[in-house]
Write an enzyme that holds these catalytic residues in place. Sequence first.
Site, PDB file in Angstrom:
ATOM      1  N   HIS A  12       0.844  -1.208   0.000  1.00  0.00           N
ATOM      2  CA  HIS A  12       0.000   0.000   0.000  1.00  0.00           C
ATOM      3  C   HIS A  12       0.875   1.253   0.000  1.00  0.00           C
ATOM      4  CE1 HIS A  12      -3.969   1.882   1.416  1.00  0.00           C
ATOM      5  NE2 HIS A  12      -3.110   2.888   1.390  1.00  0.00           N
ATOM      6  N   HIS A  14       1.143   5.033  -2.279  1.00  0.00           N
ATOM      7  CA  HIS A  14       0.654   5.923  -3.352  1.00  0.00           C
ATOM      8  C   HIS A  14       1.870   6.550  -4.027  1.00  0.00           C
ATOM      9  CE1 HIS A  14      -3.564   5.896  -1.801  1.00  0.00           C
ATOM     10  NE2 HIS A  14      -2.927   5.612  -0.665  1.00  0.00           N
ATOM     11  N   HIS A 192      -9.782   1.471  -0.111  1.00  0.00           N
ATOM     12  CA  HIS A 192      -9.588   2.140   1.178  1.00  0.00           C
ATOM     13  C   HIS A 192     -10.923   2.144   1.928  1.00  0.00           C
ATOM     14  CE1 HIS A 192      -5.898   3.669  -0.559  1.00  0.00           C
ATOM     15  NE2 HIS A 192      -5.623   4.421   0.498  1.00  0.00           N
ATOM     16  N   GLU A 195     -10.603   3.774   7.510  1.00  0.00           N
ATOM     17  CA  GLU A 195      -9.543   4.694   7.913  1.00  0.00           C
ATOM     18  C   GLU A 195     -10.262   5.881   8.568  1.00  0.00           C
ATOM     19  OE1 GLU A 195      -7.595   6.777   4.705  1.00  0.00           O
ATOM     20  OE2 GLU A 195      -5.820   7.267   5.880  1.00  0.00           O
ATOM     21  N   ASP A 273       1.953   3.954   3.055  1.00  0.00           N
ATOM     22  CA  ASP A 273       0.929   4.861   2.532  1.00  0.00           C
ATOM     23  C   ASP A 273       1.551   6.010   1.717  1.00  0.00           C
ATOM     24  OD1 ASP A 273      -1.760   5.358   2.202  1.00  0.00           O
ATOM     25  OD2 ASP A 273      -2.096   6.273   4.159  1.00  0.00           O
ATOM     26  N   ASP A 274       2.018   7.038   2.400  1.00  0.00           N
ATOM     27  CA  ASP A 274       2.617   8.223   1.765  1.00  0.00           C
ATOM     28  C   ASP A 274       3.827   8.624   2.619  1.00  0.00           C
ATOM     29  OD1 ASP A 274       0.136   8.836  -0.046  1.00  0.00           O
ATOM     30  OD2 ASP A 274      -0.681   8.719   1.983  1.00  0.00           O
TER      31      ASP A 274
HETATM   32  N1  ADE Z   1      -4.556   9.070  -0.873  1.00  0.00           N
HETATM   33  C1  ADE Z   1      -3.289   9.130  -0.466  1.00  0.00           C
HETATM   34  N2  ADE Z   1      -3.185   8.743   0.819  1.00  0.00           N
HETATM   35  C2  ADE Z   1      -4.439   8.425   1.224  1.00  0.00           C
HETATM   36  C3  ADE Z   1      -4.990   7.954   2.437  1.00  0.00           C
HETATM   37  N3  ADE Z   1      -4.238   7.723   3.503  1.00  0.00           N
HETATM   38  N4  ADE Z   1      -6.312   7.755   2.489  1.00  0.00           N
HETATM   39  C4  ADE Z   1      -7.075   7.996   1.420  1.00  0.00           C
HETATM   40  N5  ADE Z   1      -6.619   8.432   0.253  1.00  0.00           N
HETATM   41  C5  ADE Z   1      -5.295   8.639   0.151  1.00  0.00           C
HETATM   42 ZN    ZN Z   2      -3.641   4.901   1.154  1.00  0.00          ZN
END
Ligand code: ADE
Ligand code: ZN
Length: 327
Positions: A12, A14, A192, A195, A273-274
């Site tokens: 996971h 992005h 997703h 969350e 994630d990011d």
């Molecule tokens: N796009 C990038 N990171 C995200 C996240 N944590 N939740 C939803 N969309 C995303």
């Molecule tokens: Zn994500």
Amino acid sequence: MTVADLPKVELHLHLEGAAPPKFNRGLAKEKALDISGIFAQDGGYAFSDFWHFLKVYEAATGALQTPEDYHRLTLAVLRESAASGVVYSEMFLSPDFCGGRDLSAWREYLKAIEEAAAIAQKTDGIVLKGIVTAIRHFGPDKGRETAVCAAETAGDFLVGFGLAGDEKIGKPKDFAWCFDMAREAGLRLTAHAGEWGGPESVRDAVHDLRVERIGHGVRAIEDPALVDELAEKGIVLEVCPGSNVALGIYPAWRAHPISELRNRGVKVTVSTDDPPFFHTTMAREFDRLADAFDWDEAVFRDINRTAINAAFCDQQKRQDILKRLEP
Ligand code: ADE
Ligand code: ZN
């Protein structure tokens, strides 16, 4: 050796969200774009909450304008991942940002990303597969165009379809057509949920989109019957603990439900994630989890095996990676 040194599988991530701030600052400078408003004093990305994070994410993505930019980004991100011990990575790719959902433009971007992946595989040994992702707050009409891009380019590299973005907008079933189209094209499915949405969002994604993995999904913990259902069905959670703590879903690593979900039989995996947005890396996630839950090497090896078994690659690739995960 510490757990941070283990080989790792990440499911996971992005692509735009993995862009180092320095990389985007450099690109913006080359194009004479002013995106200085999205950075903090220390040079990192600055945002105040999830909604603001999505806005900053989209503004940062404004610097990425050509297939060549994505080629450079993919290489930079894969090198960071490989430096953190990742041997297999699945990345969320967005036709929304790559050519505005125009199929022929998307093909160009995808080619550039794939070529970068081939280079990184040779130089750093890391394997990449792509998951096309619709963005929920852009709405189902754009989601359908995204699904067409995904279905038309499904293959050895493009292996999955997903849904990201603001979970508070709309319902998973608004995107059922997109998921049906992707499934028919042979793509594997993830969305997703759980969350920002509660357990009902996870239930909706499982029932209405028939996904086999959930991005995050951690708020399932609030509903014991749902936890049992996820365990029974073998639904895999792509858990991103550092992201959840950075965005304030949980106040501290020890308060994160990943360990309890695992203890209750849910298949959990670990991702970033990011990563630059949340000041994390895969090595750091492993370290922080070991600290928070007293997890030893055997737990992380088990989590890696769960991840590669849930990966959307073919069986041959799975077997190759399983070998690389062995002690
Ligand atoms: N796009 C990038 N990171 C995200 C996240 N944590 N939740 C939803 N969309 C995303
Ligand atoms: Zn994500």
